[in-house]
Design a protein around this motif. Structure first.
Motif, PDB file in Angstrom:
ATOM      1  N   SER A  72     167.186  48.327  64.886  1.00 23.13           N
ATOM      2  CA  SER A  72     167.215  47.032  65.566  1.00 23.13           C
ATOM      3  C   SER A  72     168.362  46.147  65.098  1.00 23.13           C
ATOM      4  CB  SER A  72     165.881  46.312  65.374  1.00 23.13           C
ATOM      5  OG  SER A  72     165.631  46.132  63.991  1.00 23.13           O
ATOM      6  N   ALA A  91     158.506  53.290  69.366  1.00 26.41           N
ATOM      7  CA  ALA A  91     159.895  52.938  69.685  1.00 26.41           C
ATOM      8  C   ALA A  91     160.804  53.883  68.918  1.00 26.41           C
ATOM      9  CB  ALA A  91     160.182  51.495  69.304  1.00 26.41           C
ATOM     10  N   GLU A 103     164.290  48.522  74.452  1.00 27.29           N
ATOM     11  CA  GLU A 103     163.619  49.358  73.458  1.00 27.29           C
ATOM     12  C   GLU A 103     163.085  50.593  74.168  1.00 27.29           C
ATOM     13  OE1 GLU A 103     159.782  48.298  71.277  1.00 27.29           O
ATOM     14  OE2 GLU A 103     161.375  47.641  69.908  1.00 27.29           O
ATOM     15  N   THR A 105     160.852  54.005  74.254  1.00 23.95           N
ATOM     16  CA  THR A 105     159.694  54.623  73.609  1.00 23.95           C
ATOM     17  C   THR A 105     159.739  56.141  73.796  1.00 23.95           C
ATOM     18  OG1 THR A 105     158.373  54.273  75.593  1.00 23.95           O
ATOM     19  CG2 THR A 105     158.227  52.590  73.870  1.00 23.95           C
TER      20      THR A 105
END
Length: 136
Positions: A72, A91, A103, A105
């Motif tokens: 991140s 994530a 984001e 997944t």
């Protein structure tokens, strides 16, 4: 009216080019002789392939083109690493497209076996990002 310039697209002419290819028969001297195979040699070659089944991996693909980020922020730990267990809601990365950070997944369960993209590398729609072992 006949001398006025036309407002629409200009006409054009498409021409096709035809090429002919001639094939000559291959002389017998140039054809390699086939080697006779014995049944034991053929079955011995087939057994290792049958005894070693290939493992089926799932792939996590990019849903959008953009820039791939494993974490991140530059100082943060990556979302996942090789050996990380993932679920459909885990994530796994961020893909930045036009200053919007998406984001991504996993959408599957298993263990990450391979990361196919380097951090901050541009990715395309549908490009494989991760390989996941569903049995792991």
């Amino acid at each position: 009216m006949a001398n006025e310039p036309s407002k629409g697209p200009k006409p054009f002419d498409l021409r096709t080019i035809k090429e002919s290819i001639t094939l000559s028969p291959t002389p017998a001297a140039m054809v390699p002789a086939s080697t006779p195979t014995t049944p034991s040699a053929t079955s011995a070659a087939a057994k290792p392939a049958a005894a070693k089944p290939t493992k089926e991996f799932l792939t996590i693909k990019s849903p959008t083109p953009g820039t791939f980020y494993r974490a991140s922020s530059p100082d943060a730990e990556p979302f996942v690493s090789v050996g990380s267990r993932v679920t459909p809601t885990t994530a796994v990365c961020i893909i930045e497209a036009m200053k919007i950070y998406n984001e991504i997944t996993a959408d599957c369960s298993g263990v990450i076996t391979e990361i196919l993209v380097e951090n901050q590398q541009p990715v395309e729609y549908g490009q494989e990002l991760f390989k996941v072992d569903p049995t792991g």
